[in-house]
Design a protein around this motif. Structure first.
Motif, PDB file in Angstrom:
ATOM      1  N   LEU A 124      35.756  43.178  74.004  1.00  0.00           N
ATOM      2  CA  LEU A 124      35.304  44.139  75.010  1.00  0.00           C
ATOM      3  C   LEU A 124      35.947  45.494  74.779  1.00  0.00           C
ATOM      4  O   LEU A 124      35.278  46.527  74.813  1.00  0.00           O
ATOM      5  CB  LEU A 124      35.668  43.643  76.412  1.00  0.00           C
ATOM      6  CG  LEU A 124      34.871  42.475  76.986  1.00  0.00           C
ATOM      7  CD1 LEU A 124      35.490  42.036  78.311  1.00  0.00           C
ATOM      8  CD2 LEU A 124      33.425  42.879  77.199  1.00  0.00           C
ATOM      9  N   LEU A 183      35.193  42.284  85.789  1.00  0.00           N
ATOM     10  CA  LEU A 183      35.054  41.093  84.947  1.00  0.00           C
ATOM     11  C   LEU A 183      36.125  40.047  85.236  1.00  0.00           C
ATOM     12  O   LEU A 183      36.202  39.025  84.559  1.00  0.00           O
ATOM     13  CB  LEU A 183      35.125  41.493  83.469  1.00  0.00           C
ATOM     14  CG  LEU A 183      33.929  42.281  82.941  1.00  0.00           C
ATOM     15  CD1 LEU A 183      34.198  42.776  81.532  1.00  0.00           C
ATOM     16  CD2 LEU A 183      32.664  41.413  82.982  1.00  0.00           C
ATOM     17  N   ILE A 189      39.236  40.136  84.648  1.00  0.00           N
ATOM     18  CA  ILE A 189      40.333  40.075  83.684  1.00  0.00           C
ATOM     19  C   ILE A 189      41.625  40.305  84.461  1.00  0.00           C
ATOM     20  O   ILE A 189      41.770  41.310  85.165  1.00  0.00           O
ATOM     21  CB  ILE A 189      40.183  41.144  82.581  1.00  0.00           C
ATOM     22  CG1 ILE A 189      38.833  40.989  81.872  1.00  0.00           C
ATOM     23  CG2 ILE A 189      41.332  41.043  81.592  1.00  0.00           C
ATOM     24  CD1 ILE A 189      38.635  39.699  81.148  1.00  0.00           C
ATOM     25  N   TYR A 228      38.880  40.330  75.359  1.00  0.00           N
ATOM     26  CA  TYR A 228      37.681  39.601  74.952  1.00  0.00           C
ATOM     27  C   TYR A 228      36.833  39.207  76.157  1.00  0.00           C
ATOM     28  O   TYR A 228      37.339  39.068  77.272  1.00  0.00           O
ATOM     29  CB  TYR A 228      38.068  38.318  74.207  1.00  0.00           C
ATOM     30  CG  TYR A 228      38.873  38.544  72.948  1.00  0.00           C
ATOM     31  CD1 TYR A 228      38.243  38.723  71.725  1.00  0.00           C
ATOM     32  CD2 TYR A 228      40.263  38.569  72.996  1.00  0.00           C
ATOM     33  CE1 TYR A 228      38.983  38.917  70.569  1.00  0.00           C
ATOM     34  CE2 TYR A 228      41.012  38.760  71.840  1.00  0.00           C
ATOM     35  CZ  TYR A 228      40.367  38.944  70.632  1.00  0.00           C
ATOM     36  OH  TYR A 228      41.102  39.136  69.503  1.00  0.00           O
ATOM     37  N   ASP A 229      35.553  38.958  75.890  1.00  0.00           N
ATOM     38  CA  ASP A 229      34.704  38.375  76.924  1.00  0.00           C
ATOM     39  C   ASP A 229      34.614  36.869  76.699  1.00  0.00           C
ATOM     40  O   ASP A 229      35.225  36.321  75.786  1.00  0.00           O
ATOM     41  CB  ASP A 229      33.309  39.030  76.949  1.00  0.00           C
ATOM     42  CG  ASP A 229      32.487  38.756  75.689  1.00  0.00           C
ATOM     43  OD1 ASP A 229      32.887  37.898  74.876  1.00  0.00           O
ATOM     44  OD2 ASP A 229      31.434  39.402  75.516  1.00  0.00           O
ATOM     45  N   GLY A 230      33.855  36.181  77.549  1.00  0.00           N
ATOM     46  CA  GLY A 230      33.772  34.734  77.470  1.00  0.00           C
ATOM     47  C   GLY A 230      33.073  34.229  76.226  1.00  0.00           C
ATOM     48  O   GLY A 230      33.139  33.042  75.913  1.00  0.00           O
ATOM     49  N   ARG A 231      32.390  35.096  75.493  1.00  0.00           N
ATOM     50  CA  ARG A 231      31.732  34.706  74.252  1.00  0.00           C
ATOM     51  C   ARG A 231      32.630  34.917  73.045  1.00  0.00           C
ATOM     52  O   ARG A 231      32.232  34.658  71.917  1.00  0.00           O
ATOM     53  CB  ARG A 231      30.432  35.487  74.077  1.00  0.00           C
ATOM     54  CG  ARG A 231      29.395  35.192  75.137  1.00  0.00           C
ATOM     55  CD  ARG A 231      28.217  36.155  75.038  1.00  0.00           C
ATOM     56  NE  ARG A 231      27.160  35.812  75.975  1.00  0.00           N
ATOM     57  CZ  ARG A 231      27.158  36.130  77.255  1.00  0.00           C
ATOM     58  NH1 ARG A 231      28.177  36.794  77.764  1.00  0.00           N
ATOM     59  NH2 ARG A 231      26.164  35.794  78.044  1.00  0.00           N
ATOM     60  N   ARG A 234      36.074  48.334  85.141  1.00  0.00           N
ATOM     61  CA  ARG A 234      35.283  47.311  84.453  1.00  0.00           C
ATOM     62  C   ARG A 234      36.091  46.035  84.235  1.00  0.00           C
ATOM     63  O   ARG A 234      35.572  44.927  84.427  1.00  0.00           O
ATOM     64  CB  ARG A 234      34.794  47.856  83.107  1.00  0.00           C
ATOM     65  CG  ARG A 234      33.913  46.888  82.317  1.00  0.00           C
ATOM     66  CD  ARG A 234      32.669  46.509  83.064  1.00  0.00           C
ATOM     67  NE  ARG A 234      31.775  45.685  82.260  1.00  0.00           N
ATOM     68  CZ  ARG A 234      30.869  44.869  82.756  1.00  0.00           C
ATOM     69  NH1 ARG A 234      30.728  44.764  84.072  1.00  0.00           N
ATOM     70  NH2 ARG A 234      30.088  44.157  81.969  1.00  0.00           N
ATOM     71  N   TYR A 268      39.962  35.950  79.471  1.00  0.00           N
ATOM     72  CA  TYR A 268      38.531  35.894  79.213  1.00  0.00           C
ATOM     73  C   TYR A 268      37.820  35.860  80.554  1.00  0.00           C
ATOM     74  O   TYR A 268      38.409  35.498  81.570  1.00  0.00           O
ATOM     75  CB  TYR A 268      38.179  34.650  78.369  1.00  0.00           C
ATOM     76  CG  TYR A 268      38.787  34.709  76.984  1.00  0.00           C
ATOM     77  CD1 TYR A 268      38.010  35.025  75.879  1.00  0.00           C
ATOM     78  CD2 TYR A 268      40.144  34.498  76.783  1.00  0.00           C
ATOM     79  CE1 TYR A 268      38.561  35.094  74.610  1.00  0.00           C
ATOM     80  CE2 TYR A 268      40.709  34.578  75.523  1.00  0.00           C
ATOM     81  CZ  TYR A 268      39.912  34.879  74.438  1.00  0.00           C
ATOM     82  OH  TYR A 268      40.464  34.967  73.196  1.00  0.00           O
ATOM     83  N   ASP A 269      36.526  36.203  80.546  1.00  0.00           N
ATOM     84  CA  ASP A 269      35.879  36.495  81.829  1.00  0.00           C
ATOM     85  C   ASP A 269      34.938  35.414  82.349  1.00  0.00           C
ATOM     86  O   ASP A 269      34.219  35.650  83.309  1.00  0.00           O
ATOM     87  CB  ASP A 269      35.111  37.832  81.732  1.00  0.00           C
ATOM     88  CG  ASP A 269      33.904  37.745  80.806  1.00  0.00           C
ATOM     89  OD1 ASP A 269      33.862  36.809  79.996  1.00  0.00           O
ATOM     90  OD2 ASP A 269      33.025  38.607  80.908  1.00  0.00           O
ATOM     91  N   GLU A 270      34.918  34.223  81.759  1.00  0.00           N
ATOM     92  CA  GLU A 270      34.020  33.183  82.248  1.00  0.00           C
ATOM     93  C   GLU A 270      34.816  31.928  82.552  1.00  0.00           C
ATOM     94  O   GLU A 270      35.349  31.275  81.654  1.00  0.00           O
ATOM     95  CB  GLU A 270      32.921  32.895  81.227  1.00  0.00           C
ATOM     96  CG  GLU A 270      31.988  34.090  81.021  1.00  0.00           C
ATOM     97  CD  GLU A 270      30.805  33.742  80.141  1.00  0.00           C
ATOM     98  OE1 GLU A 270      30.153  32.723  80.392  1.00  0.00           O
ATOM     99  OE2 GLU A 270      30.558  34.493  79.193  1.00  0.00           O
TER     100      GLU A 270
END
Length: 346
Positions: free
Chosen positions: A27, A45, A47, A20-23, A41, A124-126
């Motif tokens: 992904l 990010l 991860i 998943y991404d931060g939202r 990638r 997650y990436d954020e």
């Protein structure tokens, strides 16, 4: 499935769980075969690890204290809330935060007894939003071990989720500075605890606001903002201090690489009685899995193995299947290997 560091992933590995991404958006979906491009990638990010399909799935019982749908929903809500609260004129409507915390509390209570896979909180990436949720989850888990009621857990979780909200009032160039802060910059940074308290005390309970106020206090009195010590620090502050530092150490930041979970765990232990309340450290150590089931690990003798079972209260010494030529050669319990000095190093 097997959890593996992204640095060890090879083209052809197949995802056993989504990334998943931060939202909270997917992904890469379960079943995707990883290519060199996908792997690059994931690294870009930040991860840190992924779950891949493994020929040893019948040996592993991967348990999770927190399901992907719940964590993803809370991440989305928190991201939206923190961005709203960053505005000086923001309406302090914390109803979405309250809903998120109650979801987490109910989920963790349902899975009581399952050790928390802390590393999964970093999938997650954020950082900003992940850190808020991670500290909340770890604090609730510690609070459960302490014996707090559901209502107390919700209050603790609310404060922990928003413990760093005061940083929305700190200049971004100080927050993300890659080098060491000057004395003047550090003095400004320390004000985030007071800013957070002021933001929250009018919109939530005083107990929840005190998490924002006291999470930087130290058990020996050398913390801030007031330098209180021992039991003069509220229980919620003593719990969130452990959660905050452990998650910060194991997260990737613009100015440093993440510390391995075992090293961060050892740091928490080393600061018991100085930075942290020893009782809270013991509760933390009894509720987290440093090497969750399915983790690929390397021992100090160079052998590789797969974690298949936890020893409660001893997160650095799980049960491992040793692997040779992609086959199980032996099952060892690291609790039985204490005298030999055999330990996990990576």
């Amino acid at each position: 499935m097997m959890r593996i560091s992204v640095s060890l992933v090879e083209p052809g590995n197949v995802l056993a769980k989504p990334v998943y991404d931060g939202r909270g958006n997917v992904l890469l979906a379960r079943g995707v075969e990883l290519t060199g491009g996908y792997i690059r990638r994931l690294k870009d990010l930040n991860i840190q690890s992924v779950f891949i399909e493994s020929p040893f799935d019948d040996l592993i019982n991967y348990e999770t204290a927190l399901s992907d749908p719940v964590f993803t929903e809370v991440m989305k809500n928190t991201r939206h809330l923190v961005k709203l609260l960053a505005s000086p004129r923001a309406n302090m409507d914390l109803s979405s935060a309250q809903k998120s915390v109650e979801m987490l509390v109910d989920e963790l209570i349902r899975n009581r007894g399952v050790l928390l896979d802390v590393s999964a909180l970093h999938d997650y990436d954020e950082y900003t939003f992940t850190h808020c949720v991670s500290v909340c989850v770890i604090s609730i888990i510690i609070g459960m071990s302490v014996g707090l009621s559901r209502n107390e857990l919700a209050l603790l979780g609310m404060g922990a989720l928003l413990h760093d909200i005061g940083k929305t009032r700190i200049p971004v160039e100080i927050l993300n500075k890659p080098g060491k802060l000057t004395a003047e910059e550090y003095a400004i940074m320390k004000e985030h605890t007071r800013f957070g308290y002021d933001l929250l005390r009018k919109s939530t309970t005083l107990l929840a606001a005190h998490v924002a106020f006291q999470h930087q206090e130290k058990f020996d009195g050398t913390g801030y903002p007031r330098g209180v010590k021992g039991a003069d620090i509220h229980l919620f502050g003593r719990i969130s201090a452990v959660a905050d530092v452990y998650d910060a150490l194991t997260s990737r930041r613009p100015y440093r690489q993440p510390m391995p979970g075992n090293k961060a765990y050892e740091y928490i232990w080393s600061q018991s009685g100085t930075h942290f309340d020893p009782a809270m450290v013991r509760h933390f150590c009894g509720t987290v899995a440093i090497y969750p089931n399915g983790s690929l690990v390397e021992l100090c003798d160079g052998k590789k193995g797969l974690v298949v079972k936890q020893n409660a209260g001893w997160p650095l010494r799980p049960v491992i299947c040793l692997l040779e030529d992609n086959r199980v050669s032996k099952i060892i319990d690291l609790m039985d290997e204490a005298q030999s000095g055999l330990v996990i190093v990576a």
